[in-house]
Design an enzyme around this catalytic site. Structure first.
Site, PDB file in Angstrom:
ATOM      1  N   ASN A   8      16.769  50.946  10.635  1.00 55.48           N
ATOM      2  CA  ASN A   8      17.443  50.700  11.908  1.00 55.48           C
ATOM      3  C   ASN A   8      17.518  49.186  12.100  1.00 55.48           C
ATOM      4  OD1 ASN A   8      18.264  50.464  14.540  1.00 55.48           O
ATOM      5  ND2 ASN A   8      16.474  51.473  15.447  1.00 55.48           N
ATOM      6  N   LYS A  10      18.875  47.507  14.393  1.00 55.67           N
ATOM      7  CA  LYS A  10      18.863  47.097  15.806  1.00 55.67           C
ATOM      8  C   LYS A  10      19.918  45.999  16.040  1.00 55.67           C
ATOM      9  CE  LYS A  10      14.119  48.703  16.136  1.00 55.67           C
ATOM     10  NZ  LYS A  10      12.794  48.559  16.737  1.00 55.67           N
ATOM     11  N   HIS A  93      16.453  56.431  21.112  1.00 52.80           N
ATOM     12  CA  HIS A  93      15.469  55.437  20.677  1.00 52.80           C
ATOM     13  C   HIS A  93      14.741  54.883  21.899  1.00 52.80           C
ATOM     14  CE1 HIS A  93      13.712  51.834  18.981  1.00 52.80           C
ATOM     15  NE2 HIS A  93      13.840  52.412  17.807  1.00 52.80           N
ATOM     16  N   GLU A 165       8.329  58.242  17.009  1.00 57.84           N
ATOM     17  CA  GLU A 165       8.056  56.807  17.052  1.00 57.84           C
ATOM     18  C   GLU A 165       7.177  56.509  18.266  1.00 57.84           C
ATOM     19  OE1 GLU A 165      11.182  54.360  14.692  1.00 57.84           O
ATOM     20  OE2 GLU A 165      11.834  54.518  16.767  1.00 57.84           O
ATOM     21  N   SER A 214       6.227  50.167  12.866  1.00 62.87           N
ATOM     22  CA  SER A 214       5.581  49.156  12.011  1.00 62.87           C
ATOM     23  C   SER A 214       5.350  49.633  10.584  1.00 62.87           C
ATOM     24  CB  SER A 214       4.253  48.691  12.623  1.00 62.87           C
ATOM     25  OG  SER A 214       4.460  48.105  13.885  1.00 62.87           O
ATOM     26  N   GLY A 235      12.323  49.514  11.457  1.00 58.08           N
ATOM     27  CA  GLY A 235      13.089  48.438  12.050  1.00 58.08           C
ATOM     28  C   GLY A 235      12.901  47.169  11.234  1.00 58.08           C
TER      29      GLY A 235
HETATM   30  P1  13P Z   1       9.585  48.665  13.520  1.00 57.90           P
HETATM   31  O1  13P Z   1       9.622  49.237  12.132  1.00 57.90           O
HETATM   32  O2  13P Z   1      10.065  47.244  13.602  1.00 57.90           O
HETATM   33  O3  13P Z   1       8.253  48.878  14.164  1.00 57.90           O
HETATM   34  O4  13P Z   1      10.646  49.488  14.386  1.00 57.90           O
HETATM   35  C1  13P Z   1      10.565  50.862  14.413  1.00 57.90           C
HETATM   36  C2  13P Z   1      11.775  51.375  15.074  1.00 57.90           C
HETATM   37  O5  13P Z   1      11.938  51.219  16.259  1.00 57.90           O
HETATM   38  C3  13P Z   1      12.792  52.015  14.219  1.00 57.90           C
HETATM   39  O6  13P Z   1      13.707  52.708  14.965  1.00 57.90           O
END
Ligand code: 13P
Length: 256
Positions: A8, A10, A93, A165, A214, A235
Site C-alpha cells: 500500500n 499510501k 483502511h 491491521e 510494520s 505500507g
Molecule cells: P506499515 O507497513 O507502514 O506499518 O503500514 C501498514 C499499513 O497501513 C498498510 O495498509
C-alpha cells in the site's frame, strides 16, 4: 489458498516514480504461481500503470473509491470507473476510518460497490491502542467485520479479502509497537470464527486473511507462519523496492 503480498503506497510517489518502481519490479519478479503480488498506487497513477503492468506477475489495487457508480459527487472516483483497471481495492483502511471519518456503513457500501464492479475488496479492520488496553479488541473486530460485510451475501463472501491491521502497530502510529505473532494469531482466529458463525463453514473457509502493521523483511516470515494468515499488507516497507522484493522471496520460501 494463494498467498497475498500487498504493498500500500499510501500518499507516496509521483506518477513517474510509481511507473519507474513498477518497471523495476516487473523486471525483477518471475511469474509466481500461488503468490499474488499486488501494489496499490495513488489513484492518479492507476490508469497509466494499468497499461504498463503485466497482470500475470503483479496486480493493481486502488487505495479507496466511492460507493456510487456515477452522479453528482464532486471529487470522487467510482469503482465503476476503476473496473477493468484494478483487480483489488483496499477498503476501510484505518487512515480512512480515523483521518477521513469513514464509518462501517459507508465501508459496507464500498465493499458492495467493489464486488458489483468485479473488484476484490480488501476490507481492513483493526483496533486502536486504547481499545486493546481496555479489552475491547474482540468487540471492535467483530463490529468492523460484520459491519463492513453487512451488504455481502453468502455467495459473495468468497470474493472478499480481510486484512487485520492493528492501528497501534502501523508504522506511522506515534509509538508504533510490533504485534507479536501470538497476538496476530488470536485476532485472526477470531476473524475466522466470526466469519464461520455468520456465513457458515463452507462459505468462510476460503476467505484470505492478511496481516499488516510494520511488516518488514525481518519479521515477514514470522507473521506468514501464523496459522490462518494468508498474506501481508505493507505500507512503509513496500516503498523500498529491494525490501519489497525480499519479502516476496520470503513469502515464496515460507509458503512453499
Ligand atoms: P506499515 O507497513 O507502514 O506499518 O503500514 C501498514 C499499513 O497501513 C498498510 O495498509
Amino acid at each position: 489458498m494463494k498467498t497475498y503480498i500487498v504493498g500500500n503506497w499510501k500518499l507516496n510517489f509521483t506518477v513517474g516514480e510509481a511507473s519507474i518502481y513498477l518497471h523495476k519490479l516487473l523486471k525483477t519478479l518471475p511469474n509466481y504461481r500461488d503468490l499474488e503480488v499486488v501494489v496499490a498506487p495513488s489513484a492518479l497513477a492507476l490508469q497509466p500503470l494499468s497499461l504498463q503492468v503485466d497482470r500475470h506477475k503483479i496486480k493493481l489495487a486502488a487505495q479507496n473509491a466511492f460507493y456510487r457508480d456515477t452522479g453528482a459527487y464532486t471529487g470522487e472516483i467510482s469503482f465503476a470507473q476503476l473496473r477493468g483497471m484494478v483487480d483489488f481495492a483496499i477498503i476501510g483502511h484505518s487512515e480512512r476510518r480515523y483521518v477521513l471519518r469513514e464509518d462501517d456503513k459507508m465501508i459496507a457500501k464500498k465493499v458492495a460497490a467493489a464486488i458489483r464492479n468485479h473488484i476484490t475488496p480488501i476490507l481492513c479492520i483493526g483496533e486502536i491502542e486504547s481499545e486493546r488496553a481496555f479489552g475491547e479488541t474482540k468487540d471492535v473486530i467483530r463490529d468492523q467485520l460484520i459491519g463492513g460485510l453487512s451488504e455481502v451475501s453468502d455467495d459473495e463472501l468468497s470474493k472478499v479479502i480481510i486484512a487485520y491491521e492493528p492501528v497501534w502497530a502501523i508504522s506511522s502510529a506515534k509509538s508504533a509497537k510490533l504485534a507479536t505473532p501470538d497476538e496476530v494469531g488470536e485476532v485472526v482466529n477470531l476473524i475466522r470464527k466470526t466469519l464461520m458463525d455468520t456465513y457458515g463453514a463452507k462459505a468462510s473457509e476460503n476467505v484470505p486473511v492478511l496481516f499488516g502493521g510494520s511488516v518488514n523483511a525481518s519479521n515477514a516470515g514470522a507473521y506468514l507462519t501464523v496459522p490462518g494468515v494468508n498474506g501481508l499488507l505493507m505500507g512503509a516497507s513496500s516503498l523500498i523496492l529491494n525490501e519489497f522484493v525480499d519479502i516476496i522471496e520470503i513469502a515464496k520460501r515460507v509458503r512453499a
